[in-house]
Write a protein that holds these residues in place. Sequence first.
Motif, short mmCIF file in Angstrom:
data_model
loop_
_atom_site.label_atom_id
_atom_site.label_comp_id
_atom_site.label_asym_id
_atom_site.label_seq_id
_atom_site.Cartn_x
_atom_site.Cartn_y
_atom_site.Cartn_z
N ASP A 611 37.55 158.19 -22.10
CA ASP A 611 37.14 156.80 -22.10
C ASP A 611 36.04 156.60 -21.08
N TYR A 612 35.11 155.70 -21.40
CA TYR A 612 33.96 155.55 -20.51
C TYR A 612 34.33 155.02 -19.14
N ARG A 613 35.50 154.37 -19.03
CA ARG A 613 35.87 153.80 -17.75
C ARG A 613 36.75 154.75 -16.92
N GLU A 616 35.61 155.44 -13.27
CA GLU A 616 35.72 154.22 -12.45
C GLU A 616 37.18 153.96 -12.09
N ARG A 617 38.07 154.11 -13.06
CA ARG A 617 39.50 153.88 -12.81
C ARG A 617 40.04 154.86 -11.80
N THR A 618 39.59 156.11 -11.87
CA THR A 618 40.06 157.12 -10.94
C THR A 618 39.61 156.78 -9.52
N PHE A 619 38.34 156.44 -9.39
CA PHE A 619 37.81 156.05 -8.08
C PHE A 619 38.60 154.87 -7.52
N ASP A 620 38.78 153.83 -8.33
CA ASP A 620 39.50 152.62 -7.90
C ASP A 620 40.91 152.96 -7.43
N LEU A 621 41.59 153.76 -8.24
CA LEU A 621 42.99 154.03 -7.97
C LEU A 621 43.17 154.76 -6.64
N ILE A 622 42.35 155.75 -6.39
CA ILE A 622 42.49 156.51 -5.14
C ILE A 622 42.18 155.61 -3.95
N ARG A 663 26.00 156.53 -7.80
CA ARG A 663 24.86 157.41 -8.08
C ARG A 663 25.20 158.42 -9.16
N ASP A 664 26.47 158.81 -9.19
CA ASP A 664 26.89 159.76 -10.21
C ASP A 664 27.19 159.06 -11.53
N GLU A 665 27.80 157.89 -11.44
CA GLU A 665 28.34 157.24 -12.63
C GLU A 665 27.29 156.45 -13.42
N LEU A 666 26.45 155.70 -12.72
CA LEU A 666 25.55 154.78 -13.43
C LEU A 666 24.59 155.49 -14.39
N PRO A 667 23.98 156.63 -13.98
CA PRO A 667 23.09 157.30 -14.94
C PRO A 667 23.83 157.72 -16.22
N LYS A 668 25.10 158.11 -16.08
CA LYS A 668 25.87 158.50 -17.26
C LYS A 668 26.10 157.30 -18.18
N ARG A 669 26.42 156.17 -17.57
CA ARG A 669 26.65 154.97 -18.37
C ARG A 669 25.36 154.58 -19.11
N ARG A 670 24.26 154.72 -18.41
CA ARG A 670 22.98 154.34 -19.02
C ARG A 670 22.64 155.28 -20.18
N LEU A 671 22.81 156.57 -19.90
CA LEU A 671 22.46 157.57 -20.89
C LEU A 671 23.33 157.46 -22.15
N LEU A 672 24.63 157.26 -21.93
CA LEU A 672 25.54 157.23 -23.07
C LEU A 672 25.66 155.84 -23.70
N TYR A 674 26.80 152.59 -22.22
CA TYR A 674 28.03 151.86 -21.96
C TYR A 674 27.76 150.76 -20.94
N PRO A 675 28.68 149.79 -20.82
CA PRO A 675 28.49 148.76 -19.81
C PRO A 675 28.28 149.38 -18.44
N PRO A 676 27.48 148.82 -17.57
CA PRO A 676 26.89 147.48 -17.68
C PRO A 676 25.54 147.45 -18.41
N TYR A 677 25.19 148.53 -19.10
CA TYR A 677 23.86 148.57 -19.71
C TYR A 677 23.85 148.08 -21.15
N VAL A 678 25.00 148.07 -21.79
CA VAL A 678 25.07 147.52 -23.14
C VAL A 678 26.31 146.63 -23.24
N SER A 679 26.33 145.80 -24.27
CA SER A 679 27.54 145.04 -24.60
C SER A 679 28.28 145.80 -25.69
N LEU A 680 29.61 145.76 -25.62
CA LEU A 680 30.41 146.47 -26.61
C LEU A 680 31.31 145.50 -27.37
#
Length: 776
Positions: A611-613, A616-622, A663-672, A674-680
């Motif tokens: 899942d695209y999130r 983010e969920r892993t970072f948040d949880l730790i 820095r690691d996550e945002l380029p992936k979201r943009r490339l693939l 996913y939010p925050p770069y597109v609406s789903l």
Amino acid sequence: MKLASVILDIPTQALDAPYTYAVPVDDGEGDLSIEVGCAVLVPFGGRRAIGFVIGIGEHAEGDWPEGLDPAKLKGIVRAVSRPYFDEEGAACARWLSERYIAPLSSCVRLFTPPGGVPRMVRAREGYWRLEEPAVGEVDDRWVVPGPALAQFEPRKNAVKQASIVAAVRRGELRVAELAAEFGAVSGPLKTLEKQGVVRIEHRRRMRGMQPGEPLSEQAGGFTPSPKPPLTSGQAKALAAIDAARQRAAGEVVLVDGVTGSGKTEVYLQAIEAALDAGRTACVLVPEISLTPQTVGRFRGRFGDTVAVMHSRMSQGERFDQWDFIRSGQARVVVGARSALFTPLTNLGLIVIDEEHEGSYKQDSAPRYHARDVAVWMARRAGAAVVLGSATPSIETLYACAKDPTWHQVALPERANGKPLPEVRVVDMAKEFSAGSRSMFSGALSRALAEELSAGRKAVLLLNQRGFAKFLLCRECGFVPECPSCSTSLTYHERGNFLICHHCGYRVPAPSVCPECGSPYLKKFGAGTQRVEADLRVLLDETPGVGPDVPIVRMDADTTSGKGAHQRLLEEFAAADAAVLLGTQMIAKGLDFEDVTLVGVINADTMLKLPDYRAAERTFDLIEQVAGRAGRAELPGRVLVQTYEADAAPIRAAAAYDRALFLRDELPKRRLLGYPPYVSLANVLVWGKDEPEVRRVASGLQDELEKAVRDFGGEGWSVLPATPCVLAKLRGTYRWHIVVKAPIHADISSVLLPLFRHRKPEKDVNVAVDVDPDDLL
Ligand code: ADP
Ligand code: ZN
Ligand code: ZN
């Protein structure tokens, strides 16, 4: 002539539209007047049905709404309730139904009181009758002094009368209390009442509230809890919120504060300022954090003007709280996401604590996100929104960076000046190659021994969203991934294959690790019970710990009963040395002073969710669970076990370095894409018959592609229909189609006409999830 728009209270899959009825001049048969927000009885298809009035308009003869045939116009029979919501509520329901492509009836239902509304039930063939909701007000009967009490002398042999009179002279009391003490009292009470010695009063009882006097009438009045002098960060946050509220434009302030930085104190003072300005406030807290302690902090400051609303309360308790809010006496509502829809008027502030939490998104129709609804409401009401989190969602951070009406204030330090606990990453792949087969690393076992034998406490998190199985090489940590989507492949037991839930890529499951050749490929997903058993063995064998140290297990199984959650937390609080072992639910809001060790058993399982999130969920949880350690005097430490010691979300969380993660996550979201770069929008299709589900999904895909071609345009896309990650759930087959649109495009208005005109299928359900929280 007055015409009403009425939404029939009939659960429906299809997108329903309001029906028009005439409003009788004298309000019809009943005593209640017909207003916006009322439940009404209307003729419908040869019988009578319940509906809700969402609009009333005056129409001159001939000036009929479009499509209305005056010859067929029917009248409302009568109102069957007082208004549940006002014009603003009706507007919100309409907006929700369009924004989230949901039946209007489901949206209107959000505003109705707990315990239900009047409904029509089939009594026998062809005969329906109106049934009032079972939950309603309850009254207590009170015995209070009457005018003749002072002079009254009971007759010698009237013993009971004498006892009652003596009791009432000491103060008013409930009939039930008298009966408990003196047995049957109704005879003597009647006699006394006739003589004017006592009066019997019916008084509303508020279920779930302490019986007795309200806080504000206690001797000496209500004393609010003391306000600590604010830290400079808190003061800045408060000033930003006050300023936003005074601009009355629905602005948002993100309080971006580390765990323990005193965000709650900021909310309390911001609410106080809103109340002083004559407004009200609504505070949303994740359901699981709505503990008596949390509620106590708000009641401690604002007394009995605080109403509370969450699903662990009984229907009766919730009904009373809802009614208390409608009465206008409640000035602050603290509750789960649905508290947004309680009848609180004159809203000045909406606070959403832990705004990154997935539970703010409803997972049945209407699939709304509380954050977005709050912003809509605040704009309409001229209020402000406060979002608080130590790990704000990427969408919120992005809005703060791009939207001038979103403001961000940082609280980088704990309010008590203590440092955040140090986090150490333990590489489980190394442990494994060094010969260890235990799920507890050497470092964690040693730390448990040290802390527990010294009489302190530990919290162990089992990171488990137990459904999606994946393969993991226990030797090198390799997890098979999709070559084109860079997400892990999901393991399917039946058929022994791996599949990508984004693009449908599918391969047989390998028997040895494709990376290192090891045969130790493990299907992942260990349960809490298993971990508890292993932990018990470990503790029993540890010198200085032993079988007397309790393990409190908190997961879906142990917390299902009413009050179970609270009881387990109290058990943990009361123990000396103890371990709290649990799933995600323990990561939030726990505040125990003597927890000095936090261990994360398997930090990466969620990372592997396709899942695209997931990152983010892993970072948040730790980050969140680390915040449970060392909150008071004793320093805390955190051990994070993982097979992915190098993964950015884990390294970043261990270093409290959000920038590194982004820095690691945002380029992936943009490339693939996913939010925050597109609406789903995630179009879900489910049913018992798999071929039917597949057929409907592929037909829908064609229709969606057409809608997007005709009304979308550049930057829009429709991904192929695929089975969901949760491909089968309780005997139901699930497919989905993901629609992507440019970030500022109105995805709902492009999809809405399609779903308005679609005829519901008999055996296959279809729902749209706009701004889905995940794509599972
Ligand atoms: P957060 O919600 O950010 O995790 P809390 O509001 O729970 O933090 O605050 C953490 C602790 O710090 C609480 O015990 C709280 O009473 C205390 N606290 C908050 N603000 C202050 C302050 N300005 N001075 C001293 N203690 C404070
Ligand atoms: Zn793929
Ligand atoms: Zn390997």
